[in-house]
Design a protein around this motif. Structure first.
Motif, PDB file in Angstrom:
ATOM      1  N   ARG A  36    -115.645  24.171 -30.240  1.00 17.07           N
ATOM      2  CA  ARG A  36    -116.677  25.201 -30.325  1.00 17.07           C
ATOM      3  C   ARG A  36    -116.064  26.532 -29.940  1.00 17.07           C
ATOM      4  NH1 ARG A  36    -119.514  27.558 -26.597  1.00 17.07           N
ATOM      5  NH2 ARG A  36    -118.905  26.092 -24.975  1.00 17.07           N
ATOM      6  N   LYS A  38    -114.454  30.648 -31.044  1.00 16.69           N
ATOM      7  CA  LYS A  38    -113.498  31.347 -31.908  1.00 16.69           C
ATOM      8  C   LYS A  38    -112.272  31.724 -31.100  1.00 16.69           C
ATOM      9  CE  LYS A  38    -116.929  33.493 -34.930  1.00 16.69           C
ATOM     10  NZ  LYS A  38    -117.419  34.769 -35.474  1.00 16.69           N
ATOM     11  N   HIS A  56    -111.701  28.722 -35.925  1.00 12.41           N
ATOM     12  CA  HIS A  56    -113.083  28.328 -35.650  1.00 12.41           C
ATOM     13  C   HIS A  56    -113.163  26.834 -35.336  1.00 12.41           C
ATOM     14  CE1 HIS A  56    -114.500  32.163 -37.361  1.00 12.41           C
ATOM     15  NE2 HIS A  56    -113.525  31.999 -38.230  1.00 12.41           N
ATOM     16  N   ASP A  57    -114.388  26.355 -35.206  1.00 18.01           N
ATOM     17  CA  ASP A  57    -114.648  24.946 -34.934  1.00 18.01           C
ATOM     18  C   ASP A  57    -113.835  24.038 -35.859  1.00 18.01           C
ATOM     19  OD1 ASP A  57    -116.551  26.301 -33.487  1.00 18.01           O
ATOM     20  OD2 ASP A  57    -118.266  25.193 -34.273  1.00 18.01           O
ATOM     21  N   ASP A  59    -110.705  23.680 -36.154  1.00 20.77           N
ATOM     22  CA  ASP A  59    -109.338  24.100 -36.459  1.00 20.77           C
ATOM     23  C   ASP A  59    -108.391  23.497 -35.432  1.00 20.77           C
ATOM     24  OD1 ASP A  59    -109.857  25.586 -38.734  1.00 20.77           O
ATOM     25  OD2 ASP A  59    -109.931  27.502 -37.693  1.00 20.77           O
ATOM     26  N   VAL A  82    -114.691  29.263 -25.449  1.00 20.54           N
ATOM     27  CA  VAL A  82    -114.141  28.243 -26.337  1.00 20.54           C
ATOM     28  C   VAL A  82    -114.110  26.893 -25.632  1.00 20.54           C
ATOM     29  CG1 VAL A  82    -112.079  27.548 -27.623  1.00 20.54           C
ATOM     30  CG2 VAL A  82    -112.690  29.947 -27.493  1.00 20.54           C
ATOM     31  N   GLU A 131    -110.502  35.430 -44.948  1.00 17.07           N
ATOM     32  CA  GLU A 131    -111.215  35.783 -43.709  1.00 17.07           C
ATOM     33  C   GLU A 131    -112.103  36.997 -43.993  1.00 17.07           C
ATOM     34  OE1 GLU A 131    -110.809  34.751 -40.290  1.00 17.07           O
ATOM     35  OE2 GLU A 131    -109.606  33.067 -40.962  1.00 17.07           O
ATOM     36  N   ASP A 135    -113.048  40.534 -39.148  1.00 20.49           N
ATOM     37  CA  ASP A 135    -112.411  39.654 -38.163  1.00 20.49           C
ATOM     38  C   ASP A 135    -110.931  39.973 -37.978  1.00 20.49           C
ATOM     39  OD1 ASP A 135    -114.690  38.261 -37.524  1.00 20.49           O
ATOM     40  OD2 ASP A 135    -114.243  36.549 -38.820  1.00 20.49           O
TER      41      ASP A 135
END
Length: 156
Positions: A36, A38, A56-57, A59, A82, A131, A135
């Motif tokens: 959970r 970034k 992100h989640d 990865d 995170v 992306e 970001d």
């Protein structure tokens, strides 16, 4: 820096926003699976930090470094709070070692290909393809904050 000497790889580990998971050039003992949050992946090019990606989640981070036993080629800093699962290098290498003899060769080949692909992406300034452009923009304020976090991490 978080004390990782007694990490239970079954339980999630939490990093606060702005915490360094690992720094560029470190020898890391862990592969990170983001459950959970970034994580911003940064590379120091000498003059500035460049954002390579925002992970992100689900990865996975640091796989090449862990599998090749090479220093990390980028830094990872929590962009939000995170939650990660950290898998120790020795556990991964034990599984690979106990696999059929062709498995380590496949991992070595995949790591070489991934490093080559990453080099091409950097060389042609293609990082962050797909992306959201917002970001990948690093404000001066965020750059200072990340440089400070990395310096603090290095001292500890």
């Amino acid at each position: 820096m978080k004390d990782l000497s007694s990490v239970n790889t079954e339980a999630p580990v939490y990093f606060r926003e702005g915490a360094v998971l690992f720094a560029q050039g470190e020898h890391s003992r862990f592969l990170y699976i983001i459950k959970r949050g970034k994580v911003v992946l940064l590379k120091n090019n000498g003059a500035h930090l460049n954002i390579l990606k925002v992970a992100h989640d689900q990865d996975i981070l640091n796989e090449v470094s862990v599998l090749t036993k090479q220093p990390t080629e980028f830094a990872a800093i929590a962009k939000t709070e995170v939650e990660v699962v950290m898998v120790e290098q020795k556990d991964i290498l034990t599984v690979i070692k106990n696999s059929p003899e062709w498995v380590p060769e496949i991992f070595q080949t995949l790591c070489e290909r991934l490093k080559s692909t990453e080099a091409i992406i950097l060389e042609h300034n293609l990082q962050g393809a797909g992306e959201k452009s917002a970001d990948l923009i690093l404000s001066k304020e965020d750059e200072k904050k990340y440089i400070s976090a990395l310096a603090e991490h290095k001292v500890q």
